[in-house]
Design a protein around this motif. Structure first.
Motif, PDB file in Angstrom:
ATOM      1  N   ARG A  54      10.024  30.790  14.292  1.00 49.40           N
ATOM      2  CA  ARG A  54       9.156  30.238  13.260  1.00 49.40           C
ATOM      3  C   ARG A  54       9.758  30.525  11.881  1.00 49.40           C
ATOM      4  O   ARG A  54       9.736  29.674  10.997  1.00 49.40           O
ATOM      5  N   GLY A  96       6.804  25.590  16.836  1.00 43.99           N
ATOM      6  CA  GLY A  96       7.262  24.561  17.766  1.00 43.99           C
ATOM      7  C   GLY A  96       8.685  24.816  18.245  1.00 43.99           C
ATOM      8  O   GLY A  96       9.257  23.994  18.959  1.00 43.99           O
ATOM      9  N   ARG A 135       8.709  15.352  16.948  1.00 45.08           N
ATOM     10  CA  ARG A 135       7.952  15.899  15.824  1.00 45.08           C
ATOM     11  C   ARG A 135       6.505  16.160  16.208  1.00 45.08           C
ATOM     12  O   ARG A 135       5.909  17.126  15.779  1.00 45.08           O
ATOM     13  N   ILE A 177       3.717  17.452  18.150  1.00 44.45           N
ATOM     14  CA  ILE A 177       3.416  18.378  19.248  1.00 44.45           C
ATOM     15  C   ILE A 177       1.928  18.386  19.535  1.00 44.45           C
ATOM     16  O   ILE A 177       1.440  19.130  20.347  1.00 44.45           O
ATOM     17  N   HIS A 198      -3.895  21.212  20.012  1.00 44.91           N
ATOM     18  CA  HIS A 198      -3.681  22.471  20.711  1.00 44.91           C
ATOM     19  C   HIS A 198      -4.795  22.728  21.692  1.00 44.91           C
ATOM     20  O   HIS A 198      -5.961  22.536  21.402  1.00 44.91           O
ATOM     21  N   THR A 247      -1.976  28.264  22.564  1.00 45.07           N
ATOM     22  CA  THR A 247      -1.222  27.551  21.545  1.00 45.07           C
ATOM     23  C   THR A 247       0.211  28.064  21.454  1.00 45.07           C
ATOM     24  O   THR A 247       1.159  27.289  21.396  1.00 45.07           O
ATOM     25  N   ARG A 276       4.053  22.730  24.444  1.00 43.45           N
ATOM     26  CA  ARG A 276       4.379  21.646  23.510  1.00 43.45           C
ATOM     27  C   ARG A 276       5.368  22.171  22.491  1.00 43.45           C
ATOM     28  O   ARG A 276       5.043  23.067  21.717  1.00 43.45           O
ATOM     29  N   MET A 277       6.542  21.601  22.485  1.00 40.85           N
ATOM     30  CA  MET A 277       7.602  22.112  21.623  1.00 40.85           C
ATOM     31  C   MET A 277       8.251  20.963  20.844  1.00 40.85           C
ATOM     32  O   MET A 277       8.207  19.816  21.272  1.00 40.85           O
ATOM     33  N   HIS A 278       8.862  21.295  19.724  1.00 46.16           N
ATOM     34  CA  HIS A 278       9.661  20.300  19.006  1.00 46.16           C
ATOM     35  C   HIS A 278      10.993  20.053  19.717  1.00 46.16           C
ATOM     36  O   HIS A 278      11.664  19.061  19.470  1.00 46.16           O
ATOM     37  N   SER A 319      10.237  22.842  29.642  1.00 41.38           N
ATOM     38  CA  SER A 319       9.138  23.491  28.939  1.00 41.38           C
ATOM     39  C   SER A 319       7.921  23.599  29.854  1.00 41.38           C
ATOM     40  O   SER A 319       7.413  24.676  30.132  1.00 41.38           O
TER      41      SER A 319
END
Length: 428
Positions: A158, A164, A264, A266, A269, A273, A278-280, A390
């Motif tokens: 982060r 993400g 972009r 995601i 939530h 979270t 859910r990832m970029h 993921s």
RNA sequence: GCUGAGGUAGCGAAGCCCGGUUCAACGCGCCAGACUUGAGAUCUGGUGGGUCGCAAGGCCCUCGGGAGUUCGAAUCUCCCCCUCAGCGCCA
């Protein structure tokens, strides 16, 4: 996109389909497209007539010059034509653009078996496998578990890239790679050719494979360059044969794409979270097929079976849903989602999306098949996840979590990580 | 990034200097027909996009993209894009 001839000849067939989707505004668009197309044909016909006259004059002019005759009358007539032609061409070009844009926004025709429904709550379950089992203790959120084991660092990710993203570490990296290797291995055994595609592509290629509206919400763009980071290897593989004629003897073409994916969006939530769900950026093995139109429904079932087989091998319970009209999107004629069981969340959630795009995507990309100089047809394209790590990782971290905070490695993955049976054991 | 050479139909390749018998030659591949027991060889026609037509067939567009000059542009002028080679930089 749909074939304009289909819309021209049987607009009611298209209209019925739009009604199934409950897409009222698209029906209006259909009417507009029909009208614009009609005007376009009338306009080009008029322009063509003037061009014909211009060509006649040009030839007559050359004849006259050669015979040393006077040609001022011809010259005078010709002088008036360009302005008229230009005006008609401009009008035709405008109409052509409108038709094309309209076609890009009209969705694919649905397969008859697609259930009618308003959103994902009305998708229809068509199969289930395995029995969700009670863990018998309270499962830890997988993000916290990974941090506690030192296998993921969300905080530092982060710091340098924002929410993400993650630094995967240690055994989690090995597990991620094992999932990819296992899924790719499965695909190769099923006869698919592995493809490691470009991670970026030009806008015009991107417009062929996906819906224009998605750009602003899901795509990463490279600043100052006409390049977009791929959201899935479906996209570069689909665009691979853009503007080409595939020799029909080469069909079917079955590919297993391997790539990182960048998104972009995601989304909203839910439970947990913090985590990998859910990832970029995530890794994925993708199935992609170009085939003859008459074979695509058989292939759709094959792709679904590959996806199911992978989750069966991992011994993770799942169900398959037939995605309804309200949730299916623009490109697919039919879509299955495979949803794995997530015990901590207590529900099935999407891990695989398996679509038959029929000729819709290939026509957008201007891909044809056949013999050069012979008859051509538009091939069908299909795509399906084989393994998105993921979501696959989260499924393992929940279904294989032990009470002592370790995670058992699914049997089929062990050969891909040095026969290791457990992760997190050293840190418990 | 610099310099040079290029971009013509499915592929190869002329044409460009000198604008109009070139509504893009020729070759390969492919398709159809003829010949053949069949294949091959050979011969003939065709080979991209669009539109009109029941059809036969007609017409328009297409030489990397766009603009300009001209009665007329693959050909002349300008701008842009891309590819290749060499050099530079670089994991």
């Amino acid at each position: 996109m749909l074939d304009i001839r289909l819309i021209r000849e049987t607009p009611d067939k298209v209209r019925k389909d739009l009604q199934k989707r409950g897409a009222v505004e698209k029906e209006r668009l259909l009417d507009d497209v029909v009208r614009w197309d009609k005007e376009w044909r009338a306009t080009t016909a008029e322009a063509d007539g003037l061009k014909k006259r211009r060509n006649e004059i040009t030839r007559a002019f050359a004849e006259a010059k050669k015979a040393k005759k006077d040609a001022t009358a011809l010259q005078k007539e010709a002088a008036e034509l360009p302005r008229k032609i230009e005006a008609l061409d401009a009008k035709a070009s405008d109409l052509e653009g409108k038709v094309r844009n309209g076609l890009l926004r009209l969705p694919n025709l649905l397969h008859e078996s697609v259930p009618v429904g308003k959103d994902d709550t009305e998708n229809v379950e068509v199969a289930t496998w395995g029995t969700p089992k009670e863990p018998g203790f309270e499962l830890k959120p997988h993000g916290e578990l990974l941090e506690a084991l030192g296998l993921a660092d969300f905080e530092r990710a982060r710091k340098i890239a924002g929410a993400g993203f993650v630094y995967m570490m240690g055994d989690l990296v090995r597990l991620d790679q094992a999932l990819l290797a296992f899924a790719l291995d499965h695909m190769v055994k099923a006869g698919f050719t592995p493809v490691f595609p470009p991670y970026m592509m030009h806008r015009d290629a991107y417009e062929g494979v996906t819906d224009l509206g998605d750009f602003e919400t899901v795509m990463y763009k490279v600043d100052g360059e006409d390049l977009f980071l791929i959201a899935t290897s479906e996209h570069p593989i689909g665009a691979m044969y853009k503007d080409e004629i595939i020799d029909e003897a080469q069909l079917p073409l079955a590919f297993a794409g391997i790539s990182a994916c960048f998104r972009r969006e995601i989304g909203g939530h839910g439970v947990d979270t913090k985590g990998l769900f859910r990832m970029h950026q995530f890794n994925k093995i993708e199935q992609f097929v170009f085939c003859r139109p008459e074979d695509s429904w058989t292939w759709h079932e094959k792709l679904r079976e590959n996806g199911e087989a992978i989750y069966r091998a991992l011994e993770i319970p799942y169900r398959v849903v037939n995605v309804c009209t309200g949730d299916i999107g623009t490109v697919a004629a039919k879509k299955y989602d495979i949803e794995a069981w997530y015990p901590r969340q207590g529900k099935y959630r999407e891990v695989i999306s398996c679509s038959n795009c029929t000729d819709y995507q290939a026509r957008r990309l201007n891909i044809r098949a056949g013999k050069v100089g012979g008859d051509k047809f538009v091939p069908h394209t299909l795509n399906s996840t084989a393994m998105a790590t993921s979501r696959g990782l989260v499924a393992i971290l929940e279904n294989y979590q032990n009470e002592d905070g370790t995670v058992t490695v699914p049997k089929v993955l062990r050969p891909f990580m040095g026969d290791q049976e457990t992760i997190g054991a050293a840190k418990k």
